[in-house]
Design a protein around this motif. Structure first.
Motif, PDB file in Angstrom:
ATOM      1  N   LEU A 106       0.828  -1.202   0.000  1.00 52.73           N
ATOM      2  CA  LEU A 106       0.000   0.000   0.000  1.00 52.73           C
ATOM      3  C   LEU A 106       0.865   1.256   0.000  1.00 52.73           C
ATOM      4  CD1 LEU A 106      -2.754   1.437   0.192  1.00 52.73           C
ATOM      5  CD2 LEU A 106      -2.567   1.212   2.689  1.00 52.73           C
ATOM      6  N   ALA A 107       1.923   1.260   0.790  1.00 58.41           N
ATOM      7  CA  ALA A 107       2.824   2.419   0.827  1.00 58.41           C
ATOM      8  C   ALA A 107       3.409   2.672  -0.565  1.00 58.41           C
ATOM      9  CB  ALA A 107       3.942   2.208   1.849  1.00 58.41           C
ATOM     10  N   PHE A 108       3.859   1.604  -1.238  1.00 60.67           N
ATOM     11  CA  PHE A 108       4.371   1.746  -2.595  1.00 60.67           C
ATOM     12  C   PHE A 108       3.299   2.321  -3.518  1.00 60.67           C
ATOM     13  CE2 PHE A 108       4.270   0.004  -6.867  1.00 60.67           C
ATOM     14  CZ  PHE A 108       5.413   0.581  -7.399  1.00 60.67           C
ATOM     15  N   ALA A 109       2.100   1.751  -3.466  1.00 62.73           N
ATOM     16  CA  ALA A 109       1.025   2.201  -4.356  1.00 62.73           C
ATOM     17  C   ALA A 109       0.648   3.662  -4.096  1.00 62.73           C
ATOM     18  CB  ALA A 109      -0.197   1.294  -4.204  1.00 62.73           C
ATOM     19  N   LEU A 110       0.635   4.066  -2.828  1.00 60.27           N
ATOM     20  CA  LEU A 110       0.318   5.464  -2.501  1.00 60.27           C
ATOM     21  C   LEU A 110       1.382   6.416  -3.040  1.00 60.27           C
ATOM     22  CD1 LEU A 110      -0.972   5.031   1.157  1.00 60.27           C
ATOM     23  CD2 LEU A 110      -2.297   5.915  -0.781  1.00 60.27           C
ATOM     24  N   ILE A 111       2.640   6.068  -2.853  1.00 60.97           N
ATOM     25  CA  ILE A 111       3.733   6.912  -3.357  1.00 60.97           C
ATOM     26  C   ILE A 111       3.678   6.968  -4.879  1.00 60.97           C
ATOM     27  CG2 ILE A 111       6.243   7.088  -3.587  1.00 60.97           C
ATOM     28  CD1 ILE A 111       6.359   5.860  -0.701  1.00 60.97           C
ATOM     29  N   PHE A 112       3.512   5.810  -5.513  1.00 63.19           N
ATOM     30  CA  PHE A 112       3.429   5.760  -6.969  1.00 63.19           C
ATOM     31  C   PHE A 112       2.264   6.613  -7.479  1.00 63.19           C
ATOM     32  CE2 PHE A 112       1.292   3.730 -10.612  1.00 63.19           C
ATOM     33  CZ  PHE A 112       2.235   4.020 -11.586  1.00 63.19           C
ATOM     34  N   ALA A 113       1.078   6.425  -6.897  1.00 60.62           N
ATOM     35  CA  ALA A 113      -0.107   7.157  -7.358  1.00 60.62           C
ATOM     36  C   ALA A 113       0.042   8.661  -7.152  1.00 60.62           C
ATOM     37  CB  ALA A 113      -1.355   6.636  -6.643  1.00 60.62           C
ATOM     38  N   LYS A 114       0.625   9.067  -6.029  1.00 57.75           N
ATOM     39  CA  LYS A 114       0.799  10.497  -5.752  1.00 57.75           C
ATOM     40  C   LYS A 114       1.713  11.142  -6.791  1.00 57.75           C
ATOM     41  CE  LYS A 114       2.969  13.924  -2.921  1.00 57.75           C
ATOM     42  NZ  LYS A 114       2.951  14.919  -3.960  1.00 57.75           N
ATOM     43  N   TYR A 115       2.873  10.521  -7.023  1.00 55.38           N
ATOM     44  CA  TYR A 115       3.817  11.107  -7.975  1.00 55.38           C
ATOM     45  C   TYR A 115       3.323  10.984  -9.420  1.00 55.38           C
ATOM     46  CZ  TYR A 115       7.069  12.161  -4.304  1.00 55.38           C
ATOM     47  OH  TYR A 115       7.646  12.707  -3.176  1.00 55.38           O
ATOM     48  N   ALA A 116       2.594   9.925  -9.720  1.00 48.66           N
ATOM     49  CA  ALA A 116       2.015   9.780 -11.057  1.00 48.66           C
ATOM     50  C   ALA A 116       0.959  10.861 -11.298  1.00 48.66           C
ATOM     51  CB  ALA A 116       1.406   8.393 -11.226  1.00 48.66           C
ATOM     52  N   LEU A 117       0.131  11.116 -10.288  1.00 48.25           N
ATOM     53  CA  LEU A 117      -0.880  12.160 -10.425  1.00 48.25           C
ATOM     54  C   LEU A 117      -0.224  13.538 -10.540  1.00 48.25           C
ATOM     55  CD1 LEU A 117      -3.885  12.843 -10.534  1.00 48.25           C
ATOM     56  CD2 LEU A 117      -3.839  13.035  -8.037  1.00 48.25           C
ATOM     57  N   ASP A 118       0.801  13.780  -9.728  1.00 50.41           N
ATOM     58  CA  ASP A 118       1.531  15.054  -9.823  1.00 50.41           C
ATOM     59  C   ASP A 118       2.103  15.252 -11.225  1.00 50.41           C
ATOM     60  OD1 ASP A 118       0.966  15.537  -7.170  1.00 50.41           O
ATOM     61  OD2 ASP A 118       3.002  15.105  -6.445  1.00 50.41           O
ATOM     62  N   LEU A 119       2.750  14.223 -11.746  1.00 45.49           N
ATOM     63  CA  LEU A 119       3.335  14.304 -13.087  1.00 45.49           C
ATOM     64  C   LEU A 119       2.255  14.578 -14.129  1.00 45.49           C
ATOM     65  CD1 LEU A 119       5.732  13.889 -15.083  1.00 45.49           C
ATOM     66  CD2 LEU A 119       5.069  11.475 -15.136  1.00 45.49           C
ATOM     67  N   THR A 120       1.160  13.856 -14.028  1.00 45.87           N
ATOM     68  CA  THR A 120       0.076  14.012 -14.996  1.00 45.87           C
ATOM     69  C   THR A 120      -0.514  15.409 -14.948  1.00 45.87           C
ATOM     70  OG1 THR A 120      -0.433  11.656 -14.801  1.00 45.87           O
ATOM     71  CG2 THR A 120      -2.133  13.056 -15.764  1.00 45.87           C
ATOM     72  N   MET A 121      -0.752  15.916 -13.766  1.00 47.58           N
ATOM     73  CA  MET A 121      -1.396  17.221 -13.627  1.00 47.58           C
ATOM     74  C   MET A 121      -0.456  18.381 -13.945  1.00 47.58           C
ATOM     75  SD  MET A 121      -4.345  16.178 -13.115  1.00 47.58           S
ATOM     76  CE  MET A 121      -5.184  17.713 -12.943  1.00 47.58           C
ATOM     77  N   GLN A 122       0.827  18.208 -13.707  1.00 50.62           N
ATOM     78  CA  GLN A 122       1.763  19.320 -13.876  1.00 50.62           C
ATOM     79  C   GLN A 122       2.348  19.435 -15.269  1.00 50.62           C
ATOM     80  OE1 GLN A 122       4.661  18.871 -10.771  1.00 50.62           O
ATOM     81  NE2 GLN A 122       3.168  19.229  -9.144  1.00 50.62           N
ATOM     82  N   THR A 123       2.234  18.394 -16.069  1.00 54.77           N
ATOM     83  CA  THR A 123       2.872  18.465 -17.381  1.00 54.77           C
ATOM     84  C   THR A 123       2.144  19.444 -18.299  1.00 54.77           C
ATOM     85  OG1 THR A 123       3.786  17.184 -19.194  1.00 54.77           O
ATOM     86  CG2 THR A 123       1.617  16.536 -18.446  1.00 54.77           C
TER      87      THR A 123
END
Length: 179
Positions: A106-123
């Motif tokens: 879960l910790a991995f998935a949360l970190i992955f999802a957070k940074y993936a969402l940040d990347l998606t929204m900021q590009t």
């Protein structure tokens, strides 16, 4: 009550797994078609394929992440196996150990999802051939991250229920999912 929750989750699992499988099949077929077309066009130059790289990038990325979500849901990913549980004498200790593993997942998935969402929204970048937002390229990552989070939570729920009542038989539907 608990069996009704698990039964509903198992039905949702089957539907989501089937959806993810078909997404992967369609993506793989599209990749195969585009690669074959590229080879054909090299010998019979009927058109320009200047768009080839960015479409292939989109398809490969989506295939990798949707495929990863599918194996996360079905527990089909490769692993070294559960060789530690046999050394734990208590049934509850084995479930606690598995809960810790799910917590780390879960910790991995949360970190992955957070940074993936940040990347998606900021590009703000756009692709060169079609001038489409690269957000479309990255969108598969937060979607699959969310799926991984949901299934880590589901797996934690199951392990917690078994810690409370080790004799509890919970049909996770895994055998049905791994076909």
């Amino acid at each position: 009550m608990k069996n009704a929750i698990i039964n509903n989750l198992n039905r949702f699992d089957r539907a989501l797994t089937l959806t993810l499988e078909w997404i992967c099949i369609v993506l793989f077929a599209a990749i195969t078609l585009i690669l074959s077309l590229n080879i054909f066009v090299r010998f019979v130059p009927l058109m320009s394929m200047h768009w080839f790289d960015e479409i292939l990038e989109l398809l490969y990325g989506a295939l990798i992440f949707y495929g990863a979500a599918a194996v996360w849901v079905t527990h089909s990913h490769f692993s070294v196996g559960d060789w530690i549980s046999k050394y734990l004498k208590s049934v509850r200790a084995r479930f606690i150990y598995r809960l810790i593993i799910e917590l780390l997942s879960l910790a991995f998935a949360l970190i992955f999802a957070k940074y993936a969402l940040d990347l998606t929204m900021q590009t703000e970048e756009q692709t060169t051939a079609f001038a489409m937002s690269k957000k479309w390229l990255y969108a598969c990552m937060p979607i699959t991250g969310a799926i991984m989070i949901l299934y880590s939570l589901k797996n934690m729920y199951i392990e917690l229920a078994k810690i409370v009542n080790p004799a509890l038989e919970i049909d996770t539907g895994r055998e049905e999912l791994n076909h």
